[in-house]
Structures are given as structure tokens and as C-alpha cells.
Design an enzyme around this catalytic site. Structure first.
Site, mmCIF file in Angstrom:
data_model
loop_
_atom_site.group_PDB
_atom_site.id
_atom_site.type_symbol
_atom_site.label_atom_id
_atom_site.label_comp_id
_atom_site.label_asym_id
_atom_site.label_seq_id
_atom_site.Cartn_x
_atom_site.Cartn_y
_atom_site.Cartn_z
ATOM 1 N N HIS A 189 0.848 -1.281 0.361
ATOM 2 C CA HIS A 189 -0.275 -0.246 -0.242
ATOM 3 C C HIS A 189 0.982 1.772 -0.225
ATOM 4 C CE1 HIS A 189 -4.332 1.610 0.765
ATOM 5 N NE2 HIS A 189 -3.568 2.506 1.058
ATOM 6 N N GLU A 224 -11.447 4.378 6.843
ATOM 7 C CA GLU A 224 -10.218 4.970 7.333
ATOM 8 C C GLU A 224 -10.877 6.070 8.430
ATOM 9 O OE1 GLU A 224 -8.315 6.448 3.494
ATOM 10 O OE2 GLU A 224 -6.416 6.976 5.125
ATOM 11 N N ASP A 274 2.094 9.799 -6.035
ATOM 12 C CA ASP A 274 1.989 10.866 -5.594
ATOM 13 C C ASP A 274 1.932 11.432 -4.653
ATOM 14 O OD1 ASP A 274 -0.162 9.386 -4.860
ATOM 15 O OD2 ASP A 274 -1.810 11.024 -6.153
ATOM 16 N N ASP A 287 1.888 3.858 2.729
ATOM 17 C CA ASP A 287 0.545 4.964 1.975
ATOM 18 C C ASP A 287 1.537 5.841 1.614
ATOM 19 O OD1 ASP A 287 -1.837 5.267 2.104
ATOM 20 O OD2 ASP A 287 -1.677 6.584 2.990
ATOM 21 N N HIS A 337 1.564 5.358 -2.341
ATOM 22 C CA HIS A 337 1.031 5.793 -3.211
ATOM 23 C C HIS A 337 2.312 6.561 -3.941
ATOM 24 C CE1 HIS A 337 -3.701 5.883 -2.417
ATOM 25 N NE2 HIS A 337 -3.051 5.271 -0.861
ATOM 26 N N GLY A 369 -9.915 8.567 -2.297
ATOM 27 C CA GLY A 369 -10.426 10.206 -2.173
ATOM 28 C C GLY A 369 -10.845 9.963 -0.893
ATOM 29 N N HIS A 374 -9.955 1.433 -0.272
ATOM 30 C CA HIS A 374 -9.886 2.608 0.663
ATOM 31 C C HIS A 374 -11.408 2.522 1.339
ATOM 32 C CE1 HIS A 374 -6.178 3.595 -0.937
ATOM 33 N NE2 HIS A 374 -5.754 4.500 -0.114
HETATM 34 ZN ZN ZN Z 1 -3.317 4.542 0.906
#
Ligand code: ZN
Length: 322
Positions: free
Chosen positions: A5, A188, A9, A265, A7, A158, A185
Site C-alpha cells: 500500500h 479509514e 504521488d 501509504d 501511493h 479519495g 480505501h
Molecule cells: Zn492509501
């Protein structure tokens, strides 16, 4: 180590940012946050940390470079398998098609794979935004085309608070129709109801899902259906989902039999890496070696790669444990 997991960006390095800002002639504005601080936490402005990195990756060269650089860094850190995710629909603001975006990131991964031997691939995120269906459908079509050729699965990312799962039924139907592997996701910032919604949508892994513990029947379902929870400790703190790592209820979940893997993450946004995430958990929960090995095994069992790759990963892991 294995990373499921992460990202793209949210995980550029400072050097990547410097390089890409010069390359794109897009100077860094000191007021643009890249890493979460107390002020951002207080304002609930976590997502603003992604704005600048996303702006820096709007052409093929930058996307290829960023992916390559991230995989190289992961390999240096001892990670031998990594699933890296991002939303192609966020990288088309200068005219690229989502297919061009995905091709560029696949090239970046393949280049790093050739140089370092690191294994993995990409997870493409559909996004929770208003009026986003057409872009999400495009993402799903590209994922279908490149599945097994650099793309491993889909994800939904998102703001889950503002955009409930019910808004994305068209996307989920298509994902099911194409039998695409899918993580989501969920749970959370929202409660167990969103994890249920993700499961109904076809997810076989849950990103974060830390509020699942509130619903014993959900925990039971996760265990019986062998659903993996991808928990990212620093991120849970930075998004304000928990105020201390004890609130993740990690050991309770493990005792209940929930399969868990640990992810970083966003290494830039949370100023972390996978090793640090394990260090934080070890400090909070005094994890045993056996428990840590279980996380690695869970990650391999639930990785979105094919069986031959899993075999290779199991061999690498057992060599490391000798
Ligand atoms: Zn994430």
C-alpha cells in the site's frame, strides 16, 4: 520486505521533487505543503500535500522518472516486492491520455525492475470525486487492457466522507464484469458501513479499514472470507483517523484472525518508510518476530501478482529468515 500500500504521488523524495520542479519549470512554493504538519492536521487538509507532486507528473517523462526513482529507492530499502498505486485520471491535466500515463509508469517500473530485480506492479485508483464517472470508467478500461502487463489491480481512493460508495455503482459493476482484482480505501475516516460497502463492491483487500473493529460481525466476515487489511500506521495518525497507534487495535484484530499487511501509504506526506512503520508498531505493540513474519506472509498470500511470482517471493522470504 513487501509493500502493498504505497501511493506514487505521496511518495516522491525531496530529490525527486527538486529534479521534477526544475525539469517542469514549476518552482516550489514554500506555502505548498508536501509533508503533514500540525497545522494541516488541525485543518483536515491532508489531501493538499498531493497537489504539488501531482502537478509535477503531467508528462510521460516525469511519470516514468518518478516511478523509476520510487522503485529504485524501495529496492535500496530492502523491499523486494512493491505494489505502487496512483490515479491516472489525476495525471492528464496537460493532455496525456490515461493510457499514455499508465504506459509511462509501467516503463518506469520495468526500468527499475531490470536494474534492481525488484518485483511488483501498479494499482490504478479510481477516484471519489463529483461527476467523475467517465474518467473512472476510462481508468477501468486501461486497467483491463494492461492487467498482467504492468497493472495488477484497481483501487478506489479519495474522500470517503464526502463521496459514499453508492455514487460509484457503475464503476463497481464494470470492475466485476471484467473480473479485475480490486482493493478499496474504506473504513479509514468512515465507519464499518463503508467496509461493508467495499466488500459488496467486490474488494478482496481493504485499504486501512481501521474502523472495522467496531463491528464484530464485520470482523467475522473479514476472517471467514480471507480479506486482507492494509494498515498504514503513520497515515492513520496524519489523517486524524486515530490519535494514537493503540486505537488501531492491531493485536485485537490479529487475535481475531484478521489478515493484516503493513504499508507506508505516503512516504513523503508522512515522512516515513516501511521500516519506520514497523518500528512504530514494534514500539507500540511489542510485536514478536513471529507476528512480524506473519505480516510478510499475509502480504505475499494477498499480493495481486501471479502464483509463480508468489513462489519467488516465498523463496526470497525464507532465504531472508534463515
Ligand atoms: Zn492509501
Amino acid at each position: 520486505m513487501i509493500e502493498l500500500h504505497l501511493h506514487l504521488d505521496g511518495s516522491l523524495s525531496k530529490e525527486d521533487i527538486d529534479y521534477l520542479s526544475k525539469k517542469n519549470n514549476l518552482p516550489y512554493d514554500e506555502n505548498t505543503p508536501l509533508t503533514v504538519n500540525e497545522d494541516i492536521k488541525r485543518r483536515g487538509a491532508y489531501f493538499t500535500c498531493f497537489d504539488y507532486p501531482i502537478a509535477l507528473m503531467q508528462d510521460e517523462e516525469s511519470l516514468e522518472y518518478a516511478t523509476y526513482s520510487l522503485y529504485k529507492r524501495l529496492s535500496k530499502e530492502g523491499i523486494f516486492y512493491a505494489e505502487v498505486r496512483y490515479a491516472p485520471s489525476q495525471q492528464i491535466f496537460k493532455g496525456l491520455s490515461q493510457e499514455q500515463v499508465v504506459q509511462a509508469t509501467i516503463r518506469g517500473y520495468q526500468k527499475a525492475h531490470k536494474e534492481t530485480g525488484i518485483l511488483g506492479g501498479l494499482i490504478l485508483c479510481i477516484m471519489r470525486f463529483h461527476d467523475f464517472t467517465a474518467k473512472n470508467i476510462d481508468t477501468i478500461e486501461v486497467a483491463r487492457k494492461y492487467l498482467g502487463k504492468g497493472v495488477l489491480a484497481l483501487d478506489i481512493a479519495g474522500d470517503e466522507e464526502r463521496y459514499p460508495f453508492a455514487l460509484f455503482q457503475n464503476e463497481f459493476e464494470l470492475i466485476k464484469k471484467y473480473h479485475l482484482p480490486f482493493t478499496a480505501h474504506a473504513g479509514e475516516t468512515m465507519g464499518p458501513e463503508n467496509v461493508w460497502a467495499a466488500l459488496k463492491a467486490g474488494a478482496t483487500r481493504i485499504g486501512h479499514g481501521i474502523h472495522a473493529y467496531q463491528d464484530p460481525s464485520l470482523i467475522d466476515y473479514l476472517v471467514r472470507h480471507d480479506i486482507l487489511m492494509e494498515i498504514c500506521p503513520s497515515s492513520e495518525l496524519d489523517t486524524g483517523c486515530v490519535s494514537s497507534l493503540s486505537e488501531i487495535h492491531l493485536r485485537d484484530l490479529m487475535k481475531a484472525g484478521v489478515k493484516i499487511a503493513i504499508g507506508a501509504d505516503d512516504t513523503m506526506v508522512s515522512a516515513t518508510n516501511l521500516k519506520r512503520e514497523f518500528d512504530l508498531l514494534e514500539k507500540e505493540y511489542r510485536l514478536t518476530d513471529e507476528e512480524i513474519i506473519t505480516f510478510w506472509k499475509n502480504a505475499i498470500d494477498h499480493a495481486f501478482c501471479d502464483e509463480p511470482t508468489k513462489k519467488t517471493l516465498r523463496k526470497k522470504l525464507s532465504a531472508l529468515l534463515k
